[in-house]
Every structure is written in structure tokens, then in C-alpha cells.
Write an enzyme that holds these catalytic residues in place. Structure first.
Site, short mmCIF file in Angstrom:
data_model
loop_
_atom_site.label_atom_id
_atom_site.label_comp_id
_atom_site.label_asym_id
_atom_site.label_seq_id
_atom_site.Cartn_x
_atom_site.Cartn_y
_atom_site.Cartn_z
N ARG A 1 -0.54 11.91 -17.12
CA ARG A 1 -1.12 11.23 -18.29
C ARG A 1 -1.64 12.23 -19.33
NH1 ARG A 1 -4.50 6.24 -15.42
NH2 ARG A 1 -2.73 4.83 -15.25
N GLY B 1 -0.46 -1.35 -14.82
CA GLY B 1 -0.91 -2.66 -15.27
C GLY B 1 -0.41 -3.01 -16.66
N LYS C 1 1.01 -7.33 -4.43
CA LYS C 1 0.38 -8.41 -5.19
C LYS C 1 1.40 -9.26 -5.95
CE LYS C 1 -4.11 -6.16 -5.79
NZ LYS C 1 -5.10 -5.66 -6.76
N GLY D 1 1.38 3.44 -9.91
CA GLY D 1 0.94 4.64 -9.20
C GLY D 1 1.68 4.93 -7.92
#
Length: 402
Positions: free
Chosen positions: A39, A383, A202, A360
Site C-alpha cells: 500500500r 473491502g 463470508k 489480504g
């Protein structure tokens, strides 16, 4: 992209650029050594552009989840030496993000200098999206730059409120531009066949994505723990496999019926899985159909037939997006599915396909095999990437064009 200004549209000479970056990187808890600097590296071109224009840079970032309280373990001080080494200039630091002390430091900045502010989440007003707090932040710069894709889906003050005070003097950085362009290459403008592979656990966060992708891409591959609720919805036996808290099987049944009716998108689940009698690397294992996992056993990886099937589709694809592992890749005995998929994407990329990998765990799996440089684009926001796949404009992008 046509309506979004970038840093290339501005000359920053004698101007203060207030740059929102995402330096929320994984570190060693004891030594604070950076484990993955992706990042930060991806934001350097934006900072260097402003410096080369003889502009001044004020960096805003968060780190971790301090929940509005100051804490040494969440301080951004550990980034100073790293950033100084990469930019080859001294980096100034402010322990405050608003107020007279930081305003004084900024007034003393010279062209080509960089000031890093302390963790913005030390202020509870950041995550609350507080208007007055955003106004105080806006006083720190002449031009606002958002280069923090990883948090651009958050309605936080520094992401969505601060830009309001800059009118036309706001833009995105090079990292944000690359992320937006990469997603556009997948959604709608990608070269067919387009394949999207979704894994992880998820399912609740990916229902809207799956609904949006049907009839938009050529292949949708669903693996990992998020496949088990679908199998259960079809009447299969998943034993003690991880099933996300998403209990509404009727919605999953509706999605299954939806993809069975349409002609464009072919949706595939794993055919077989490697099951274990306990959640540990040394567990007893066997390979079974994903529809027939006995009680007392859990699926921890996709099986050889599934690997072969998924890899065949990937190898025939021209555009590929991957988010989420196919199994518990942290355990060596259950890493085969994830690493095989990673290798297959690398091979497809080498053969000319465009590949985008986000999340990730997916990126960590690539790095385990040193594949990260062999992918077309690594997304810095799991996300944010998932929100974009729902065909939604991220709040951070909307704030720039509004």
C-alpha cells in the site's frame, strides 16, 4: 474516469497537498517492522509527483483500530524512517491532526517537504464522519488528494466530508486511478472470457456481488467456505464445515435458480473437497464429493478434481479477478487448492490475460509463492474492491466528483 480529476490535472507548485493515503499495513507486533509494504509503495508515485512540482505534502492515514483513543501501539511513527528511505528526503511528523500546533508545522513547510500526521483514528470524529472535524482538517491544505482506495468505501471524515470543502480543488492519486481502471477492465470492458473467482468464508458480504455478476461475466467460480451454504441450499450434506452466519438459504436458492435460467454466466462450485476430522494441519483427511461431507468432518480445501476444473477455466480466460482463498491455506496440508489457483492465474497472465487479485488472504497466498509480481494488478483494498463489484460507486470517489 472521465469526470474524475487526477493529480496529473494539477500543478502543485507552492501549494499544500492534503493527501489521504492508506498506510494501514501489517507489521510485526514486537519490532514494528513492516511485513507487507504494498500500500505504501503504490502511493509513492502520487507523493513524488507533488514533490517534483515543488509542492508541499501533508499525509493523512489511519493505522489499526484505536477506536478514537491515542495509543503507542497504533502510532504511525514507525513509518517515518521507512518513508524517508523510499522518498530519499527527511519526513516531518506531527503528533496532532488538527489545531494550532499542526497548522504551525505546515506553515513552516518548504516546497518539496513532507509532513506525516499522526493516526487520524486517534480522533473518534474521523469514523463518525464529523463535519466540524472535517472542516478543521480541510484548513491544512490547498488541494485535496484521495489515494486511499482501501478505505474509500468508508463514510469517514477524511474520505467523504473533507473533499466538500475543496470545491474544484480535489482529485485522486495514481493508486486510486489504477484501481478504478483495473476494475473497469473486469466489469463490462474486460476481454472475454471473463472469470471471477470468489473464495473466503463470508458469504453475507458477497451475496450482492454474485447477484450483480450474473449475466455480466462468463464464468463465476465459487470456492472456499462460502461454497458450503450454497451446497446446503441445494440439499447437500456439508458436515461440520464452516457455514457463514448467513442463514437465509431461500435467498441462496433464488440465486441458484437465477443462474440456472440465464445463458451468459456459467457458475461452478467445487466438485470435491479435502475434508478433515479436526481443524489442524495434522488432522486425518480424505477426499469426498462436496455434496456428501459426513458429520464430524469439515471441508478445509478443494479437491484435485475441483482444482483441475477451475484451473482449466482460468487458463482459457482472458480477464481474471480473484478474491478469497479456496481453503485453509495457512495449513500446508490444505494449501494445495489456493496455491494451485494462484499458479494458474500466473500462467494465464504470462499468456496475455489481465489479472486482478484483491483481499489480504489472496495476496498473502500469492506472496507465499512469490507470485505477487507476476499478476497484472494487486488491489490494495479488499473491502473497497468487493463494494465496487456490487456495481456501487465508492463514497470516496463520489466525494471527488460531486
Amino acid at each position: 474516469m472521465e469526470n474524475i480529476k487526477t493529480v496529473s490535472d494539477f500543478n502543485f507548485k507552492n501549494k499544500i497537498a492534503l493527501v489521504r493515503v492508506d498506510f494501514n499495513v501489517p507489521v510485526n507486533n514486537q519490532s514494528f517492522q513492516i511485513i507487507d509494504d504494498t500500500r505504501i509503495l503504490y502511493s509513492l508515485p502520487t507523493i513524488q509527483k507533488i514533490i517534483s512540482d515543488s509542492g508541499k505534502v501533508v499525509l493523512i492515514s489511519h493505522f489499526g483500530r484505536p477506536k478514537g483513543k491515542c495509543s503507542k501501539i497504533y502510532s504511525l511513527r514507525f513509518i517515518i524512517s521507512y518513508l524517508s528511505k523510499k522518498l530519499k528526503i527527511p519526513i516531518k511528523f506531527s503528533e496532532y491532526c488538527i489545531g494550532e500546533a499542526v497548522e504551525k508545522k505546515i506553515s513552516e513547510l518548504k516546497n518539496g517537504e513532507v509532513l506525516l500526521l499522526e493516526n487520524i483514528r486517534f480522533y473518534k470524529e474521523e469514523e463518525e464522519g464529523n463535519e466540524y472535524f472535517a472542516f478543521q482538517l480541510s484548513k491544512l491544505g490547498d488541494i485535496y488528494v484521495n489515494d486511499a482506495f482501501g478505505v474509500s468505501h468508508r463514510p469517514h471524515a477524511s474520505i467523504t466530508i473533507v473533499p466538500k470543502f475543496f470545491r474544484e480543488k480535489k482529485c485522486i492519486g495514481f493508486l486510486m486511478k489504477k484501481e478504478i481502471q483495473s476494475l473497469k477492465k473486469v466489469l463490462g470492458k474486460g476481454i472475454a472470457p471473463i472469470t471471477i473467482l470468489l473464495g473466503g468464508a463470508k458469504i453475507s458480504s458477497k451475496i450482492a456481488i454474485i447477484e450483480n455478476l450474473i449475466n455480466l461475466v462468463d464464468y463465476l467460480l465459487i470456492g472456499g467456505a462460502m461454497s458450503y451454504p450454497f451446497i446446503k441450499a441445494q440439499g447437500g450434506q456439508v458436515g461440520d464445515s464452516l457455514v457463514d452466519e448467513y442463514k437465509n438459504l431461500k435467498v441462496l436458492q433464488k440465486i441458484i435458480e437465477q443462474y440456472q435460467k440465464q445463458k451468459k454466466t456459467k457458475v461452478f462450485f467445487p466438485k470435491d473437497v479435502i475434508i478433515a476430522d479436526s481443524f489442524k494441519n495434522s488432522a486425518k483427511t480424505k477426499i469426498v464429493s462436496i455434496h456428501s461431507i459426513p458429520n464430524g468432518w469439515m471441508g478445509l480445501d478443494i479437491g484435485p478434481a475441483s482444482i483441475k476444473h477451475f484451473c482449466k477455466i482460468i487458463n482459457s480466460s482472458r480477464t481474471i479477478l480473484w478474491n478469497g482463498p479456496l481453503g485453509v491455506f495457512e495449513f500446508k496440508n490444505f494449501s494445495s487448492g489456493t496455491t494451485s489457483i494462484a499458479k494458474s492465474i500466473v500462467i494465464a497472465t504470462e499468456n496475455g490475460a489481465f489479472s486482478l487479485v484483491g483481499g489480504g488472504d489472496s495476496i498473502a497466498a500469492l506472496k507465499m509463492k512469490k507470485y505477487e509480481t507476476k499478476i497484472s494488478c494487486l488491489s490494495t483494498g479488499g473491502g473497497a474492491m468487493l463494494e465496487s463489484l456490487k456495481n456501487k460507486m465508492l463514497p470516496g470517489i463520489k466525494a471527488i466528483i460531486s
